[in-house]
Every structure is written in structure tokens, then in C-alpha cells.
Design an enzyme around this catalytic site. Sequence first.
Site, PDB file in Angstrom:
ATOM      1  N   SER A  13       0.507  -0.628  -0.429  1.00 51.82           N
ATOM      2  CA  SER A  13      -0.108  -0.030  -0.067  1.00 51.82           C
ATOM      3  C   SER A  13       0.663   0.750  -0.322  1.00 51.82           C
ATOM      4  O   SER A  13       1.863   1.403  -0.888  1.00 51.82           O
ATOM      5  CB  SER A  13      -0.714   0.002   1.272  1.00 51.82           C
ATOM      6  OG  SER A  13      -1.979   1.055   0.632  1.00 51.82           O
ATOM      7  N   ARG A  16     -12.249   7.116   8.996  1.00 47.36           N
ATOM      8  CA  ARG A  16     -11.779   5.269   9.642  1.00 47.36           C
ATOM      9  C   ARG A  16     -11.739   4.393   8.517  1.00 47.36           C
ATOM     10  O   ARG A  16     -12.261   3.601   8.266  1.00 47.36           O
ATOM     11  CB  ARG A  16     -10.895   4.898  10.592  1.00 47.36           C
ATOM     12  CG  ARG A  16      -9.971   3.381  11.096  1.00 47.36           C
ATOM     13  CD  ARG A  16      -9.712   2.785  10.467  1.00 47.36           C
ATOM     14  NE  ARG A  16      -8.722   1.920  10.356  1.00 47.36           N
ATOM     15  CZ  ARG A  16      -7.982   1.346  10.057  1.00 47.36           C
ATOM     16  NH1 ARG A  16      -7.473   2.172   9.290  1.00 47.36           N
ATOM     17  NH2 ARG A  16      -7.458  -0.135  10.549  1.00 47.36           N
ATOM     18  N   ASP A  22      -8.713  -6.433  -4.982  1.00 50.11           N
ATOM     19  CA  ASP A  22      -8.163  -5.251  -4.347  1.00 50.11           C
ATOM     20  C   ASP A  22      -8.386  -4.288  -5.406  1.00 50.11           C
ATOM     21  O   ASP A  22      -7.894  -3.886  -6.523  1.00 50.11           O
ATOM     22  CB  ASP A  22      -6.606  -4.963  -4.756  1.00 50.11           C
ATOM     23  CG  ASP A  22      -6.220  -4.019  -3.792  1.00 50.11           C
ATOM     24  OD1 ASP A  22      -6.864  -2.602  -4.006  1.00 50.11           O
ATOM     25  OD2 ASP A  22      -4.941  -3.493  -3.560  1.00 50.11           O
ATOM     26  N   HIS A  72      -8.214  -5.307  -0.527  1.00 54.09           N
ATOM     27  CA  HIS A  72      -6.450  -4.407  -0.083  1.00 54.09           C
ATOM     28  C   HIS A  72      -6.121  -4.823   0.771  1.00 54.09           C
ATOM     29  O   HIS A  72      -4.564  -5.146   0.781  1.00 54.09           O
ATOM     30  CB  HIS A  72      -6.688  -3.026  -0.296  1.00 54.09           C
ATOM     31  CG  HIS A  72      -5.696  -2.200  -0.177  1.00 54.09           C
ATOM     32  ND1 HIS A  72      -4.616  -2.558  -0.761  1.00 54.09           N
ATOM     33  CD2 HIS A  72      -4.732  -1.015   0.517  1.00 54.09           C
ATOM     34  CE1 HIS A  72      -3.903  -0.815  -0.892  1.00 54.09           C
ATOM     35  NE2 HIS A  72      -3.777  -1.255   0.893  1.00 54.09           N
ATOM     36  N   ASP A  73      -6.925  -5.334   1.937  1.00 50.86           N
ATOM     37  CA  ASP A  73      -6.195  -6.223   3.042  1.00 50.86           C
ATOM     38  C   ASP A  73      -5.255  -7.305   3.495  1.00 50.86           C
ATOM     39  O   ASP A  73      -4.767  -7.811   4.230  1.00 50.86           O
ATOM     40  CB  ASP A  73      -6.848  -5.989   4.363  1.00 50.86           C
ATOM     41  CG  ASP A  73      -6.336  -5.067   5.458  1.00 50.86           C
ATOM     42  OD1 ASP A  73      -5.424  -4.197   4.559  1.00 50.86           O
ATOM     43  OD2 ASP A  73      -7.458  -4.603   5.731  1.00 50.86           O
TER      44      ASP A  73
END
Length: 388
Positions: free
Chosen positions: A158, A228, A324, A357-358
Amino acid sequence: MNDLTDAERKALAQCRHAVLGADRPLRLDCGVDLGPYRVAYQTYGELNADRSNAVLICHALTGDQFVADRNPVTGKPGWWESIVGPGKILDPARYFIICTNVLGGCLGTTGPLDTDPKAGQPWNLRFPVVTIGDMVRAQVALIDHLGIPDLFCVIGGSMGGMQVLEWTASHPKRVFSAVPIACAARHSAQNIAFHEVGRQAIMADPEWKGGDYRLHQTMPSRGLAVARMTAHITYLSEQALQRKFGRALQDRNALGFGFDADFQVESYLRYQGSTFVDRFDANSYLYITRAMDYFDLAGAHGGVLANAFKGSATRFCLMSFTSDWLFPTRESRAVVHALNAAAANVSFVEVDSDKGHDAFLLDEPEMFRTLSGFLKGAASVRGLGGLS
């Protein structure tokens, strides 16, 4: 630099830090000279005799230097313990592993929370805007400080992947191998848009006080939590959210016909937001997201991405993930094409994953196999004994 927050004190008490730039300030991309400044970092393992086994890990937006040991603020395990540790891919018995808190951060490295020595009060929004290039220059200064001539590998996902690309473009002779994961050579309009929503949520919080919340003894917790929550959605995939939560209700058997958290996914996001404000600073969030927005490696090299890698002898391994949507595979392929155009040594793997993505932070066997094989091959070429 004595006006530290409790989080900074905890971090600095459990990691190493260097105060740099007293004699040679860091020239930032915005034109400001910053110095002295502090870089907080954590190391694992030992440098070998010829100082050729150093690995720099670059963390993502809300990450920190505690990559493989318990975080002193959250009490949770390090964020990449799946890869870093005894017997693991990045084994401290083989490598000297370094991870720094980025410039503009809030866990020990100089950022908006710190005191401006000239003004004698917290920088807050008077802190100069920093870029990915500035973060890397601070890391270079630290590597110089540690007496390391060049790095065996620079690796990160990232925003960490952006730093890896910046390292290879700005300091190619100091990077033997590079692993940018789930990243891009520039931030897309969609990603800038998501960041702007987060920043506006923070700045719209009445407790933000124009960035001077510490002076007013307030905290824009609600705005930071919303930022967040918004960002966290982009870190996941639709499949992962559906699999984990679906439309399951939270602690109830029927709809509440109100605005409490009826659904488990709502409760999950609220938890993510509430816990984030306990470990991260709102102004740092503004600065670091802005640094990502400004990243445009092609723009910095005449609009041609291949120019960033011209003449590079670095060995690259790029990885992306099929689900992602924050940094889709096409972004990594654009970097691979540019590396090919520059005749660079590059390999690329798209990992089949529905974790979004994580995924680079999670248990992904294909990513582990790819990274392990690449590092073993690079170590063999580097002449690092016992690694092939």
C-alpha cells in the site's frame, strides 16, 4: 521535541530513535528545511560483517514501526508477524530488518504532534506538508546514520509500496531488490476522493479546532472515526464483507427501525472507528493521506513512468490481489510495463484472493511462496550465505 504525547512516549520507550538533520536539515518537497527531526524505528536481527543483509520494511498509512513485536499503544501483535520473525520469510537470524515510523507520523517520528522548536508550541497544521519522497529521504538519512551503504531489499504494501517505488527511483544504487505490494505509481482520482472524504470528516468535527485540538484539550474523535470507517471499507472486498457479515443483525432478532447499529457490519465499522482514535492522531491522518495523494512517480519523471527506472539494476518483484479495488492489478501492471520498457529485472504475480486490499496483511500462502522464492533467489545472487 519534549512535548510528547503518551503514545509517543510509549513508542519511544520501546523502540530506537535517531535525531537527525541538526547540521543538515531535510529539504522537503514543499521547500521547507526541516531540522532537527526524529525518526523512530525498530530493528530485528543483526547486520552481517559486510553490512549486506539489511531489509527495510515500509509501513502502510496507519501502520507503524512495530512490525514484529507487540505494539506498546494497542498491546496487539506486530502488524506483519506472519512474515517477520524466527523461522519465517524474513528471519532475523538471516537479515537485519528495519522498520521506521514515517515522517509526519504519530508514533515517534517527527510530525504535526511535535513541538516547533522555533515557535515553542505544537506544529499542528503549521507542520509543513510532506510527501512520499520526503518520507524516503528521512529513511535514507537514517540508513546513513546506521552506516548501511545499501539495502538488500526494500519491501512494503500500500503506502509502503509507494515508498518502495520511490526508493528504487530516487536511490537505485542503494536498493539491491524491491518488493512493492498492492500499490501504484500514482494515487488515482478515486483514492484521492476517498481521502478527501476522510479529511473533511475530521475538519468538520467541532473538536478539531482548526487543528489546534491539543491546545484546547479536545480531540476530533468523531471525525477521525468516520474517516477510518470510510477508509476501512476500501481495504476490504465486497466478497469479504458479504462472507463475514452478510445482512446479519447485531445482538437482535428484528430490525430496530432506528439508527442504532442494526447490522453486524455497522457494528464492525463503528468498532474500527472507535479503536482507531485511541492509537492515531487526526492531524497525522491529514498529512499522511495528503502525501499519498501527491504521489505521482511518472509526473516526477517527465510524465513517462519508465524514466523513473532507467538504468536500474534493482531486482523487482511486484504483487497485486485480484479483489483489491483500492489498488487494482492494472496499477501494478502499469509499473511492470514501465520496468520492462526500462529493461529492468522484474517479476510479477497477481495473487488470487477475495480478501481485498488488506490481503497483504493476512494469511495468503501464494504471496508467502512468491516472496520466499524471490528473496531466496535474490539472496543467492547477493552472496548471502545459507539463504539459497
